[in-house]
Design an enzyme around this catalytic site. Structure first.
Site, short mmCIF file in Angstrom:
data_model
loop_
_atom_site.label_atom_id
_atom_site.label_comp_id
_atom_site.label_asym_id
_atom_site.label_seq_id
_atom_site.Cartn_x
_atom_site.Cartn_y
_atom_site.Cartn_z
N VAL A 1 0.81 -1.23 0.00
CA VAL A 1 0.00 0.00 0.00
C VAL A 1 0.84 1.27 0.00
CG1 VAL A 1 -2.08 -1.01 0.99
CG2 VAL A 1 -0.28 -0.17 2.51
N GLY A 2 2.12 1.11 0.01
CA GLY A 2 2.92 2.33 -0.02
C GLY A 2 4.38 2.00 0.10
N VAL A 42 5.37 -0.61 2.66
CA VAL A 42 4.26 -0.78 3.59
C VAL A 42 3.25 -1.76 3.00
CG1 VAL A 42 2.49 0.41 4.93
CG2 VAL A 42 4.58 1.62 4.28
N LYS A 59 5.06 -1.72 8.12
CA LYS A 59 6.17 -1.10 7.42
C LYS A 59 7.41 -1.96 7.61
CE LYS A 59 6.71 3.30 6.89
NZ LYS A 59 6.92 4.75 7.00
N ASP A 69 10.43 15.19 8.94
CA ASP A 69 10.08 14.87 7.55
C ASP A 69 8.61 15.13 7.30
OD1 ASP A 69 10.66 14.16 4.97
OD2 ASP A 69 10.57 12.00 5.32
#
Ligand SMILES: *[C@@H]1O[C@H](CO)[C@@H](O)[C@H](O)[C@H]1NC(C)=O
Ligand SMILES: *[C@@H]1O[C@H](CO)[C@@H](O)[C@H](O)[C@H]1NC(C)=O
Ligand SMILES: *[C@@H]1O[C@H](CO)[C@@H](O)[C@H](O)[C@H]1NC(C)=O
Ligand SMILES: *[C@@H]1O[C@H](CO)[C@@H](O)[C@H](O)[C@H]1NC(C)=O
Ligand SMILES: *[C@@H]1O[C@H](CO)[C@@H](O)[C@H](O)[C@H]1NC(C)=O
Ligand SMILES: *[C@@H]1O[C@H](CO)[C@@H](O)[C@H](O)[C@H]1NC(C)=O
Length: 926
Positions: free
Chosen positions: A608-609, A616, A630, A728
């Site tokens: 998903v990422g 992830v 993650k 970040d």
């Protein structure tokens, strides 16, 4: 540029000259100095010019410039391009306000075409940097000041390029209190704009129309970025009827007899404000000079981007200055203004006439520098030697550059640390003023004709080097001098001192030369022959060399001290994170097993990422809870200890606007973090990219996302102990849940900031486009670095643009900050608003966010707001937006009516300023 009439008086006194003001007549308080001139003359408007021919330094040049025939502009005085300052001294009446004007016409006097750049100062205060950019154009600067002493000095210094020069120096005494401000003891007013609107020619209006010789620029004079973006329907009007200006210092009648009116309901202008951004003083001058029919009214509001309070003001001349032809002035004594000022006057919905403007003045506050605290003491020394050139260098002893014979410390309020007055023919006693210079390290008074005793130097605790040799001093060698704790060298040879030399206290390494004093003898103290090193009568070049070396040593020593302190501070700011055991379970965090995760993610099936720290995967636990796993790239964490620290930290942080860390897994060489799953992905996906086509989120939703995210970051900064800096913050780290509420994710880069320590030194990390430039340069991380990144997100929310783009921001600009700043500061917010928002937003809430965003991305951290302030501002914007949504619902039945009106000002009959503002800040958009 022609006007007529007579006279002035002038009083001036130049350096070196005996201060005898010569006055021939008329207007008291005027000084018009024709620099480089050689005759007295009266110009065509009646100003009486006097040459600066008594000045003993600088050289004269004559120039000839087409279109400029005024005699005062045919000569100038120029000065050596060296490290000194060159000063004019002018007599004034203390506790009186003056207008001070200096002008510069280069005219290529040196046949070099080297356009000069140099500084000009008033006393110790830097007034302006003069940058000549055209040989044939007069540069002119003005200052309004309350003088507090009987003279003022104006100095040229810091020749950066070319040769410093000056054409005229003018002083005009003001009467009355128009320019009174609460701050005038601490600030001067530097004139940025003084405009006569509706002017009938390009020529300015000044003396004799203005008895104080202020120069009222014509609004039709052609200059770059001067009164552009004039609204359609702007008309000039004028009258021959005299205007009742009430007070003498108000704009002259001739200025008030002309004006502009906005026949379409508004006036707009844009101009560059020299010296801004900064705080300033701004006034408009209004007088009704048109015939209004019975029942007609003229009411309007000022609009300046970012000054929402101002828009609540209604200017109504009739109410404040009843009847026609009377002056009404309105303004603010302290307002923050940008360099590029766009302003607008828009009529209110219940006014029958558009706005009117006769004149305007804008001045910037220029903070006074009080100069060296040694100024008074050293002046008392100078007064004994008035004819000597060294005593007449003028201005502050240290600022902007020191006199040629002193050295000063580099403090903001510099102290005199060295005096070099060898061989200056000084007579009389050693001036007592010198003993009051408590910062002194070094004195050279040798080779003069000084008589009398050596005074008490006990206040100069830092004195190291004292040269009094080759004078005619008498009396004993004072004990107080010998005992100074830092004294290293004392030269008194060849005087007429007498008595016994007493103990040198603890100064075992003092170099003392007392040769050639017939009656001065060694005492019983600890002065040995070895200590009394004899240096021959020392004058001339070798000494100068020695001076240079010594003063060099002194400065180096000071620097070193400073640096080591700095160093210490750096050390202190570093700290160790208290660590968990490297292996065992991590305190406060749930440990997942690899096999468990393998099952819940269906063998890591659905990605998903992915980000800088790993990929992830989607997963679902036994209890149906959805998770995001993650899997950290193996090089993300250099060691187990970092991982433990991070996980332990993260699992202690709970806030509704922070993505929750559910646990971790550390098995089979893998490090994984397990988070709650966020259904709606990242903010980034919702703002731009192919997915957003036609379904991008609206403005109010964007504001709510901003509020959520800001609260999450605010919590990191203020709710956690120790505080956490995200490091970040970016739109792909803001995640949206099922209900589109935002949470901040990815603390992968976070480091704990120790309590009470303002910054953490560490390797710069972050994402290009969001990275705080100050952090990048200094490597000092503070919570303000997150504020910077958040400012970038606000700009993304406004514009729907990515932070960095190769083609969205035009030539030479890849960065959203630069691009947005350019637009917002020039008042053009429309130019950056995401077209996907269409017209569905309130301009005021948009401005609020835009301004805050710019504050967040200020280059220096200390100028940026805190996250708490940002949250508050976003909440205000949300309430404005909600209120205007309500208002526009109520008014939707009126919309026919409004669109049929010719002027854009008439948004129905309500006098709600929110709706009015919205329309008047969008000039011709509708
Ligand atoms: C200018 O006028 C003053 C006062 O009358 C006089 O003292 C001075 O000498 C004149 N200067 C010149 C250059 O004529
Ligand atoms: C002189 O001017 C230059 C360039 O304008 C500036 O960088 C420098 O700091 C100035 N020096 C002083 C002593 O003001
Ligand atoms: C300013 O005030 C002084 C003293 O009151 C007066 O002599 C002078 O004429 C005034 N100047 C103007 C321009 O009104
Ligand atoms: C003012 O007077 C001048 C000359 O007397 C005339 O030309 C001008 O039209 C008058 N202006 C107005 C507005 O009355
Ligand atoms: C003007 O207002 C600002 C902000 O409120 C303040 O910092 C400043 O001292 C005020 N005065 C001047 C003369 O700038
Ligand atoms: C000191 O006086 C002498 C003799 O009068 C003179 O020659 C010399 O130039 C003067 N020095 C200074 C620095 O004024």
């Amino acid at each position: 540029m022609e006007i007529k009439l007579p006279f002035i008086f002038f009083s001036l006194s130049l350096i070196i000259l005996l201060l005898v003001p010569f006055s021939f007549a008329q207007i008291p308080g005027f000084v018009s100095l024709d620099c480089g001139g050689n005759v007295n003359f009266t110009d065509e408007i009646g100003l009486k010019w006097t040459p600066d021919d008594k000045l003993t330094y600088g050289e004269i040049s004559t120039i000839s410039v087409a279109n400029e025939k005024r005699k005062q502009y045919t000569t100038l005085r120029h000065f050596p391009a060296d490290a000194r300052k060159y000063c004019y001294k002018l007599d004034v009446v203390s506790r009186t306000r003056y207008l001070l004007r200096a002008t510069f016409l280069y005219g290529n006097f040196d046949n070099n075409n080297m356009y000069p750049k140099f500084d000009i100062s008033v006393g110790a205060t830097h007034w302006s940097t003069i940058v000549i950019s055209d040989a044939n154009t007069i540069e002119s600067i003005e200052l309004i000041l309350l003088v507090t002493s009987p003279t003022i000095t104006v100095c040229l210094s810091n020749a950066t390029t070319g040769t410093p020069f000056i054409s005229t120096l003018e002083l005009r005494q003001l009467n009355g209190s128009v320019y009174y401000t609460d701050f005038e003891n601490r600030y001067y007013l530097s004139v940025s704009a003084r405009i006569n609107f509706g002017a009938q020619s390009n020529a300015p209006i000044r003396y004799p129309d203005d008895p104080f010789d202020r120069i009222w620029e014509s609004d039709s004079s052609k200059k770059a970025n001067y009164l552009v973006d004039v609204a359609p329907g702007t008309q000039k009007i004028s009258t021959n009827v005299s205007i009742d200006v009430n007070r003498i210092e108000m704009p002259p009648v001739k200025v008030m007899q002309t004006a502009v009116v906005g026949t379409n309901g508004f006036l707009t202008y844009r101009l560059d404000l020299e010296g801004f951004p900064g705080f300033g003083w701004a006034f408009v001058y209004l007088a009704e000079i048109e015939d209004l029919a019975k029942g007609e009214s003229r009411k309007f509001r000022p609009v300046i981007p970012g000054q929402l309070d101002l828009s609540k003001v209604v200017l109504n001349i009739e109410e404040n200055a009843p009847g026609k032809y009377r002056l009404y002035e309105a303004g603010v004594t302290n307002i923050s203004l940008p360099y590029v000022l766009s302003f607008k006057l828009g009529k209110t919905s219940d006014s029958s006439r558009g706005p009117l403007l006769n004149a305007m003045e804008i001045n910037k506050y220029l903070e006074k520098n009080d100069g060296s605290p040694d100024g008074d003491a050293i002046s008392s020394v100078l007064s004994n030697y008035t004819p000597a050139e060294w005593a007449n260098e003028g201005g502050d002893p240290c600022l902007p550059v020191p006199w040629s014979w002193v050295h000063c410390s580099s403090d903001p309020q510099p102290r005199i640390i060295s005096i070099f007055l060898s061989n200056k023919n000084m007579t009389g006693n050693i001036p007592l003023g010198i003993t009051k210079l408590t910062g002194l390290v070094e004195i050279w008074l040798d080779g003069n004709m000084l008589t009398g005793p050596i005074p008490d130097f006990s206040r100069c605790r830092d004195l190291m080097i004292v040269h009094l040799e080759n004078n005619q001093l008498t009396g004993p060698l004072p004990n107080t001098l010998m005992k100074l704790p830092n004294l290293r060298q004392l030269y008194v040879q060849n005087n007429m001192l007498s008595g016994r030399i007493v103990s040198t206290g603890s100064n075992n390494d003092l170099i003392l030369n007392y040769n050639g004093n017939l009656n001065l003898h060694k005492g019983k103290g600890r002065v040995s022959d070895k200590q009394a090193i004899i240096i021959g009568s020392a004058v001339g070049a070798p000494i100068l060399l020695l001076v240079t070396i010594l003063s060099f040593l002194v400065t180096c020593k000071r620097k070193k001290k400073y640096n080591s302190k700095d160093h210490l501070a750096c050390h202190r700011s570093q700290f160790m994170i208290s660590s968990n055991n490297d292996d065992g379970p991590i305190e406060g965090a749930q440990c997942f097993s690899y096999s468990e995760l393998k099952i819940s993610t269906n063998n890591f099936e659905k990605k998903v990422g992915s980000g800088g720290f790993g990929v992830v995967y989607y997963g679902k636990l036994d209890d149906e809870k959805e998770i995001a796993v993650k899997v950290l790239a193996s090089d993300s964490y250099q060691g187990k200890r970092e991982f433990s620290n991070e996980v332990s930290l993260l699992s202690r942080i709970h806030h509704r606007n922070l993505v929750e860390l559910l646990g971790y897994c550390r098995e089979e060489g893998n490090c994984m973090l397990i988070y709650e799953f966020m259904h709606n992905g990242t903010l980034k996906e919702h703002l731009y990219g192919p997915l957003t086509q036609g379904r991008s989120i609206n403005w109010i939703k964007r504001l709510e996302v901003a509020e959520d995210a800001a609260k999450g970051i605010e919590y990191l900064h203020t709710g956690c102990t120790p505080a956490v800096i995200h490091r970040d913050v970016k739109s792909s780290n803001i995640l949206l849940d099922r209900h589109m509420r935002a949470k901040v994710s990815d603390f992968g880069l976070s480091k704990i900031a120790a309590e009470g320590v303002s910054h953490v030194s560490s390797v710069v990390r972050g994402t290009v486009g969001y990275l705080d430039p100050e952090y990048y340069i200094s490597q000092q991380l503070t919570d303000k670095s997150d504020v910077y990144s958040f400012g970038v997100i606000l700009l993304e929310l406004i514009s729907g643009q990515e932070a960095i783009s190769n083609d969205s921001f035009g030539a030479n600009c890849r960065n959203i900050v630069q691009w947005a700043k350019l637009h917002i500061e020039s008042g053009d917010i429309q130019g950056i608003i995401d077209p996907a928002l269409q017209d569905n937003y309130n301009l005021q809430s948009m401005w609020k966010i835009a301004e805050k965003a710019l504050m967040c991305v200020q280059p220096h951290g200390h100028l940026r707001p805190s996250m708490s302030e940002v949250v508050k501002e976003i909440q205000d914007a949300i309430s404005i937006e909600k209120q205007s949504m309500r208002t526009s619902d109520e008014m939707s039945s009126n919309s026919m009516h409004s669109s049929m009106n010719t002027g854009s000002m008439d948004l129905g009959a309500t006098d709600n300023y929110l709706s009015i503002d919205e329309s008047i800040t969008q000039p011709s958009a509708r």
